[in-house]
Design a protein around this motif. Sequence first.
Motif, PDB file in Angstrom:
ATOM      1  N   GLY A 255       0.846  -1.189   0.000  1.00  0.00           N
ATOM      2  CA  GLY A 255       0.000   0.000   0.000  1.00  0.00           C
ATOM      3  C   GLY A 255       0.877   1.232   0.000  1.00  0.00           C
ATOM      4  N   LYS A 256       0.451   2.270  -0.681  1.00  0.00           N
ATOM      5  CA  LYS A 256       1.224   3.522  -0.641  1.00  0.00           C
ATOM      6  C   LYS A 256       1.222   4.048   0.795  1.00  0.00           C
ATOM      7  CE  LYS A 256       0.623   5.181  -5.347  1.00  0.00           C
ATOM      8  NZ  LYS A 256      -0.229   5.989  -6.237  1.00  0.00           N
ATOM      9  N   ALA A 257       2.392   4.472   1.274  1.00  0.00           N
ATOM     10  CA  ALA A 257       2.519   4.878   2.671  1.00  0.00           C
ATOM     11  C   ALA A 257       1.518   5.973   3.029  1.00  0.00           C
ATOM     12  CB  ALA A 257       3.950   5.335   2.947  1.00  0.00           C
ATOM     13  N   SER A 258       1.315   6.929   2.117  1.00  0.00           N
ATOM     14  CA  SER A 258       0.413   8.048   2.440  1.00  0.00           C
ATOM     15  C   SER A 258      -1.003   7.550   2.718  1.00  0.00           C
ATOM     16  CB  SER A 258       0.397   9.047   1.282  1.00  0.00           C
ATOM     17  OG  SER A 258       0.033   8.385   0.091  1.00  0.00           O
ATOM     18  N   LEU A 259      -1.436   6.516   2.002  1.00  0.00           N
ATOM     19  CA  LEU A 259      -2.775   5.969   2.227  1.00  0.00           C
ATOM     20  C   LEU A 259      -2.813   5.122   3.499  1.00  0.00           C
ATOM     21  CD1 LEU A 259      -3.713   4.991  -1.422  1.00  0.00           C
ATOM     22  CD2 LEU A 259      -4.871   6.688  -0.011  1.00  0.00           C
ATOM     23  N   LEU A 260      -1.813   4.256   3.654  1.00  0.00           N
ATOM     24  CA  LEU A 260      -1.784   3.387   4.842  1.00  0.00           C
ATOM     25  C   LEU A 260      -1.733   4.227   6.120  1.00  0.00           C
ATOM     26  CD1 LEU A 260       0.726   0.585   3.678  1.00  0.00           C
ATOM     27  CD2 LEU A 260      -1.764   0.396   3.880  1.00  0.00           C
ATOM     28  N   GLU A 261      -1.013   5.340   6.051  1.00  0.00           N
ATOM     29  CA  GLU A 261      -0.922   6.181   7.240  1.00  0.00           C
ATOM     30  C   GLU A 261      -2.263   6.807   7.606  1.00  0.00           C
ATOM     31  OE1 GLU A 261       2.512   8.469   6.235  1.00  0.00           O
ATOM     32  OE2 GLU A 261       3.809   7.080   7.347  1.00  0.00           O
ATOM     33  N   ALA A 262      -3.065   7.073   6.588  1.00  0.00           N
ATOM     34  CA  ALA A 262      -4.371   7.705   6.844  1.00  0.00           C
ATOM     35  C   ALA A 262      -5.435   6.692   7.271  1.00  0.00           C
ATOM     36  CB  ALA A 262      -4.829   8.424   5.575  1.00  0.00           C
ATOM     37  N   MET A 263      -5.113   5.398   7.151  1.00  0.00           N
ATOM     38  CA  MET A 263      -6.109   4.361   7.430  1.00  0.00           C
ATOM     39  C   MET A 263      -6.052   3.888   8.877  1.00  0.00           C
ATOM     40  SD  MET A 263      -5.500   2.354   3.824  1.00  0.00           S
ATOM     41  CE  MET A 263      -5.867   0.709   4.418  1.00  0.00           C
ATOM     42  N   PRO A 264      -7.201   3.541   9.468  1.00  0.00           N
ATOM     43  CA  PRO A 264      -7.193   2.993  10.830  1.00  0.00           C
ATOM     44  C   PRO A 264      -6.709   1.543  10.822  1.00  0.00           C
ATOM     45  CG  PRO A 264      -9.429   3.016   9.959  1.00  0.00           C
ATOM     46  CD  PRO A 264      -8.561   3.671   8.925  1.00  0.00           C
ATOM     47  N   PRO A 265      -6.244   1.032  11.979  1.00  0.00           N
ATOM     48  CA  PRO A 265      -5.810  -0.373  12.034  1.00  0.00           C
ATOM     49  C   PRO A 265      -6.948  -1.295  11.613  1.00  0.00           C
ATOM     50  CG  PRO A 265      -5.298   0.742  14.081  1.00  0.00           C
ATOM     51  CD  PRO A 265      -6.128   1.690  13.284  1.00  0.00           C
ATOM     52  N   TYR A 266      -6.543  -2.449  11.124  1.00  0.00           N
ATOM     53  CA  TYR A 266      -7.500  -3.461  10.671  1.00  0.00           C
ATOM     54  C   TYR A 266      -7.870  -4.365  11.848  1.00  0.00           C
ATOM     55  CZ  TYR A 266      -8.438  -8.001   8.309  1.00  0.00           C
ATOM     56  OH  TYR A 266      -8.938  -9.209   7.900  1.00  0.00           O
ATOM     57  N   GLN A 267      -6.864  -4.720  12.638  1.00  0.00           N
ATOM     58  CA  GLN A 267      -7.090  -5.522  13.834  1.00  0.00           C
ATOM     59  C   GLN A 267      -6.270  -4.910  14.970  1.00  0.00           C
ATOM     60  OE1 GLN A 267      -5.680  -9.360  12.447  1.00  0.00           O
ATOM     61  NE2 GLN A 267      -7.752 -10.007  11.915  1.00  0.00           N
ATOM     62  N   GLY A 268      -6.765  -5.102  16.196  1.00  0.00           N
ATOM     63  CA  GLY A 268      -6.016  -4.612  17.348  1.00  0.00           C
ATOM     64  C   GLY A 268      -5.382  -5.770  18.076  1.00  0.00           C
ATOM     65  N   GLY A 269      -4.288  -5.506  18.785  1.00  0.00           N
ATOM     66  CA  GLY A 269      -3.646  -6.572  19.552  1.00  0.00           C
ATOM     67  C   GLY A 269      -2.216  -6.230  19.880  1.00  0.00           C
ATOM     68  N   GLY A 270      -1.438  -7.270  20.166  1.00  0.00           N
ATOM     69  CA  GLY A 270      -0.033  -7.081  20.520  1.00  0.00           C
ATOM     70  C   GLY A 270       0.786  -6.704  19.303  1.00  0.00           C
ATOM     71  N   ASP A 271       1.934  -6.096  19.541  1.00  0.00           N
ATOM     72  CA  ASP A 271       2.935  -5.780  18.520  1.00  0.00           C
ATOM     73  C   ASP A 271       2.505  -4.660  17.574  1.00  0.00           C
ATOM     74  OD1 ASP A 271       5.559  -6.312  17.895  1.00  0.00           O
ATOM     75  OD2 ASP A 271       5.075  -7.649  16.235  1.00  0.00           O
ATOM     76  N   MET A 272       1.370  -4.008  17.852  1.00  0.00           N
ATOM     77  CA  MET A 272       0.962  -2.920  16.941  1.00  0.00           C
ATOM     78  C   MET A 272       0.771  -1.605  17.686  1.00  0.00           C
ATOM     79  SD  MET A 272      -2.528  -2.410  17.575  1.00  0.00           S
ATOM     80  CE  MET A 272      -3.416  -1.896  16.124  1.00  0.00           C
ATOM     81  N   ILE A 273       1.143  -1.554  18.971  1.00  0.00           N
ATOM     82  CA  ILE A 273       0.983  -0.313  19.720  1.00  0.00           C
ATOM     83  C   ILE A 273       2.338   0.209  20.196  1.00  0.00           C
ATOM     84  CG2 ILE A 273      -1.345  -0.904  20.495  1.00  0.00           C
ATOM     85  CD1 ILE A 273       0.012  -1.383  23.289  1.00  0.00           C
TER      86      ILE A 273
END
Length: 423
Positions: A255-273
């Motif tokens: 995904g283009k970084a500019s778009l991914l940065e504007a998008m909310p997480p898909y799943q929540g959990g460990g290793d992503m905070i």
Amino acid sequence: MRAAHEMNASQAWERSRASLDVERIREDFPILKRRVHGKPLVYLDNAATSQKPKVVIDATHRYYSEENSNIHRGVHFLSEQATGAYEGARARVKRFLNASDAREILFVRGTTEGINLVARSYGRKFIQEGDDIIVSAMEHHSNIVPWQIVCEEVGARLRVIPMNDRGELLMEEYEKLLNERTKFVSVTHLSNALGTVNPVKQIIERAHRCGVPVLVDGAQAAPHVRVDVRDLDCDFYAFSGHKLFGPTGIGVLYGKASLLEAMPPYQGGGDMISAFTFAKTIYKVLPFKFEAGTPNIAGGVGLGAAIDYLDGIGLEAVAAYERELLAYATEALCTIQGLRIIGTAKEKAGVLSFVLDGVHAHDIGTILDRDGIAIRTGHHCAMPVMQRFGVPATARASLAFYNTREEVDALVAGIDKVREVFN
Ligand code: 7TS
């Protein structure tokens, strides 16, 4: 004239064979030595999943034998090694797709999860009631259903690019569908049911003129044609490891970084905070924001090995060889009475979908199986294609660079047998 043409075709075949030592390549794939029902395996179901070279099997085996550990969290030796192996695979994928930054490479379960990630995250945030999402009539269900779910949730509408009798998208109709309501376009690069290679660069360029982002479903294309996400200028590109001679359960979403940065997480959990309080959680930077939980580490390592292997052979050589083999197989199938190929686009890659007068596709598959020939039969999770061509199912032979003319001959002989049984 015909003789001259035949000589050229055969010269082309010899050239592509010469640049690809198929007999040696076959030695790299242990499963190709198997016998099925007492016959040598003829594996022609590569669009469903491809076989794995020993280097991929060895890489996952070595990972579990010598490096297994969780990643991104340990200070200990093994964890650092495992993290290095996994992130090394991400760097290989970045090079493979010619992405500009490894942050743009998200590891997912496969194409299906990649598309669902975009539909849920981008779709829910940026698509609203009254908006249009464009897909095509030749999509796999995994590039339709996630968008149908978004449409149902937000009140958007799915629009469908139609195709002609050869299985080519009608670009004028696509142009007509694009308007100020269009908020997303999602199309396949290579159709799994027809073999059509779509003009995705042109599709993207037209969408971008209207400010609309495009996802390309590369499940079938990535293993067979050179993909350059910067040249295509696609906003998202998804593919599966298991069709690219890698393990199951691992895939990639670019995904283009500019778009991914504007998008909310898909799943929540460990290793992503990066910081947590009950009041508010701060997410990690890309790509980790989208990679909650322990990932398929061995799968990533195996995919990295598959990419190295494919790079070693060269996708250009692979594509040239498969083009010649497809031409040979198409000509051979066309000689069979009562057989009709579904999908005759000018731009095509190694998929041969066909129907046989008076015989159900499943019967073709079952009889071929007795001779050790593996093909897929059914609707191939692309029911709109079956509806468009007015058939309940097709038989589908799908090629890879380890397939040979002799295997195509075995397929033809097998279909002749099917005809004898049913006559
Ligand atoms: N998109 C296309 C074009 C596909 O061909 C497939 C799988 C997918 C998406 C989904 O990929 P997955 O790895 O997430 O399952 N196609 C097929 C097929 O043709 N036969 O079996 C699976």
